[in-house]
Design a protein around this motif. Sequence first.
Motif, PDB file in Angstrom:
ATOM      1  N   ASP A   1       5.088  14.836   6.513  1.00  0.00           N
ATOM      2  CA  ASP A   1       4.392  14.528   5.258  1.00  0.00           C
ATOM      3  C   ASP A   1       5.408  14.590   4.119  1.00  0.00           C
ATOM      4  OD1 ASP A   1       1.403  14.332   4.139  1.00  0.00           O
ATOM      5  OD2 ASP A   1       2.629  15.475   2.716  1.00  0.00           O
TER       6      ASP A   1
ATOM      7  N   SER B   1       1.391   7.980  -6.096  1.00  0.00           N
ATOM      8  CA  SER B   1       0.988   6.882  -5.209  1.00  0.00           C
ATOM      9  C   SER B   1       1.187   5.515  -5.857  1.00  0.00           C
ATOM     10  CB  SER B   1      -0.480   7.047  -4.807  1.00  0.00           C
ATOM     11  OG  SER B   1      -0.663   8.222  -4.063  1.00  0.00           O
ATOM     12  N   LYS B   2       0.899   5.419  -7.148  1.00  0.00           N
ATOM     13  CA  LYS B   2       1.062   4.142  -7.835  1.00  0.00           C
ATOM     14  C   LYS B   2       2.542   3.888  -8.106  1.00  0.00           C
ATOM     15  CE  LYS B   2      -0.373   1.511 -11.906  1.00  0.00           C
ATOM     16  NZ  LYS B   2      -1.132   1.530 -13.184  1.00  0.00           N
TER      17      LYS B   2
ATOM     18  N   CYS C   1       8.346   9.007   5.701  1.00  0.00           N
ATOM     19  CA  CYS C   1       8.267  10.061   6.723  1.00  0.00           C
ATOM     20  C   CYS C   1       9.051   9.682   7.979  1.00  0.00           C
ATOM     21  CB  CYS C   1       6.804  10.346   7.072  1.00  0.00           C
ATOM     22  SG  CYS C   1       5.872  11.139   5.736  1.00  0.00           S
TER      23      CYS C   1
ATOM     24  N   GLN D   1       4.548   5.758   2.202  1.00  0.00           N
ATOM     25  CA  GLN D   1       4.743   7.149   2.599  1.00  0.00           C
ATOM     26  C   GLN D   1       5.036   7.265   4.097  1.00  0.00           C
ATOM     27  OE1 GLN D   1       2.127  10.174   0.811  1.00  0.00           O
ATOM     28  NE2 GLN D   1       1.301   8.575  -0.534  1.00  0.00           N
ATOM     29  N   ASN D   2       4.424   6.405   4.910  1.00  0.00           N
ATOM     30  CA  ASN D   2       4.724   6.402   6.351  1.00  0.00           C
ATOM     31  C   ASN D   2       6.173   6.015   6.606  1.00  0.00           C
ATOM     32  OD1 ASN D   2       2.165   7.177   7.170  1.00  0.00           O
ATOM     33  ND2 ASN D   2       1.414   5.070   7.394  1.00  0.00           N
TER      34      ASN D   2
ATOM     35  N   ASP E   1       0.819  -1.215   0.000  1.00  0.00           N
ATOM     36  CA  ASP E   1       0.000   0.000   0.000  1.00  0.00           C
ATOM     37  C   ASP E   1       0.858   1.273   0.000  1.00  0.00           C
ATOM     38  OD1 ASP E   1      -1.671   2.178   1.732  1.00  0.00           O
ATOM     39  OD2 ASP E   1      -2.995   0.895   0.534  1.00  0.00           O
ATOM     40  N   SER E   2       0.456   2.231  -0.820  1.00  0.00           N
ATOM     41  CA  SER E   2       1.202   3.489  -0.941  1.00  0.00           C
ATOM     42  C   SER E   2       1.244   4.270   0.375  1.00  0.00           C
ATOM     43  CB  SER E   2       0.579   4.354  -2.037  1.00  0.00           C
ATOM     44  OG  SER E   2       1.155   5.633  -2.055  1.00  0.00           O
ATOM     45  N   ASP E   3       0.164   4.216   1.159  1.00  0.00           N
ATOM     46  CA  ASP E   3       0.148   4.921   2.447  1.00  0.00           C
ATOM     47  C   ASP E   3       1.229   4.377   3.378  1.00  0.00           C
ATOM     48  OD1 ASP E   3      -1.935   6.523   1.639  1.00  0.00           O
ATOM     49  OD2 ASP E   3      -3.491   5.260   2.544  1.00  0.00           O
ATOM     50  N   ILE E   4       1.433   3.050   3.330  1.00  0.00           N
ATOM     51  CA  ILE E   4       2.489   2.443   4.150  1.00  0.00           C
ATOM     52  C   ILE E   4       3.850   2.932   3.671  1.00  0.00           C
ATOM     53  CG2 ILE E   4       3.598   0.263   4.779  1.00  0.00           C
ATOM     54  CD1 ILE E   4       0.863  -1.075   4.566  1.00  0.00           C
TER      55      ILE E   4
ATOM     56  N   HIS F   1       8.659   4.581  -6.248  1.00  0.00           N
ATOM     57  CA  HIS F   1       7.653   5.587  -6.586  1.00  0.00           C
ATOM     58  C   HIS F   1       8.316   6.770  -7.296  1.00  0.00           C
ATOM     59  CE1 HIS F   1       4.269   4.002  -4.084  1.00  0.00           C
ATOM     60  NE2 HIS F   1       5.264   3.422  -3.451  1.00  0.00           N
TER      61      HIS F   1
END
Length: 396
Positions: free
Chosen positions: A114, A124-125, A107, A103-104, A98-101, A136
Motif C-alpha cells: 500500500d 488521489s486527484k 505498489c 497506486q497499483n 484512474d487513481s487506483d490504477i 500526484h
Amino acid sequence: MRILRFYQINKVMLEHGLDELIPRKWLPWYAKLCRASLFWLRNKHPDKSQGVRVRLALQTLGPVFIKFGQMLSTRKDLLADDIANELTILQDQVQPFDSDIAQNIICQSLGIKDVSEIFSSFESKPLASASIAQVHAARLTEGDKDVVVKVIRPNIKSLIQSDIELMQTAAAVLQKLLPDGKRLRPVEVIAEYERTIIDELDLMHEAANGIQFKVNFENSPALYVPTIYGDYSRKSVMVMERIYGTPISDIEQLRARNTNMKRLAERGVEVFFTQVFRDSFFHADMHPGNIFVSTVNPDDPQYITIDFGIVGTLNSEDKRYLAENFIAFFNRNYRKVAQLHVDSGWVPSNTDIDDFEASIRKVCEPIFQKPLAEIEFSNVLLQLFNTARRFNMIIQ
C-alpha cells in the motif's frame, strides 16, 4: 495492424471535423474523392470551436499525437489563437487515468502492498496529467517532505509503437515520392523521434537526467532543479521534490507579483546558453508546462524546471559551429554564416557563396529592424524553408 490504425486515425479526424479546417479549393481531386467515399464518418462536434475539436482529436489519438499538439501549442505565431490556446491544455491537462490504477503501479514498482508504507499522505486527484504520465502530490514519511509522484500511463508502449510503425511507413513513402525527400530525411526524423519517446517511457532515464541537471546548476541563482529521490524511483514511477512556482505562461500573475521581467528574460537566455555551451547537456522539452518561476524573490527571479525525459547533447564540433554561427549572425556577418554552412557540409561545397550570402541577408536583416513582438516568425520560417530548399540544405 497498420491499416487498421490508419483507418482509426482518419476516423477520429473526420469525426472531429478536422477536414473542414482545410479549404476545399486546396484539396486535390483524389483527396475530395477519398473524403466522399467515407461518407458515413461525419463531424460529431459541430457545436464546438475549431480549437476544441483539434484538441479533442489529438487527445483521442493518444500520446504521439498529444506530443505533437504540445509542440504546436508553443507556436502561437503559426496558429490561430483559438487553436493555440486550446492546445496549451495538452501540456498538463490531458484526461487522467484512474487513481487506483496509479497506486497499483506504484505498489508493484516499489514492491509494497500500500502507498501508505512510504507516503504519509497521497492525493488521489492528479496535480497534472500529460501524454506519457500523470503526477500526484504526496508526502514522504521519511523526512516528512512534500513530493510529487510521477506514474507512467498503463499499456502505453504498444499504442506508441503502433503509431511509430505507421509513421515509419509513411516516412519511407514520402522519402521516395517527394522531390525534397532525401534532403528532408523523414526516415531519420522518425527514427530519432522513436528513440526520444521510448526513452520517455523509462522514468529511471528521466531521474538520471534530472540528477545531472541538479549537479550542473547546483547553487545557481538562475535555475533551480528539484531533488529527485532515486531510492523511490523505478521504470514506471519517479518521486521528486514538490516545487511551488508561477507557470512561465502566466504573464498576468508574474506582473501581479512585480516580477523583474527584464531580469527574467536575461536569465532565460543565460540558462539556455549555459546548458548548450558550458554543459553540452540541455533540456529539450521546454514547453511552458515544464517551466516555472520561483515565488520567493520576484525582483531577483529564478527559474524552476521539471520533466527531464527529453535531453540533448552536442559534441565539441557542433558547439563550435553553433557558437560561430550565433556570433556571425548577431554581428550581421552573413558572409561568415554562409561560409560556415558550406564548411560544415550543411550545403553542397559548390554553392555560390555570394548568392547564398544575399539570400541569408534577405531573410535575417528585417529581423534586426523590429522589436521581437513585431516579428512575424511564420513568415521568417517560410523564408528559411524556401532558402533551405533552394540551396539543397540538408535538414538536421
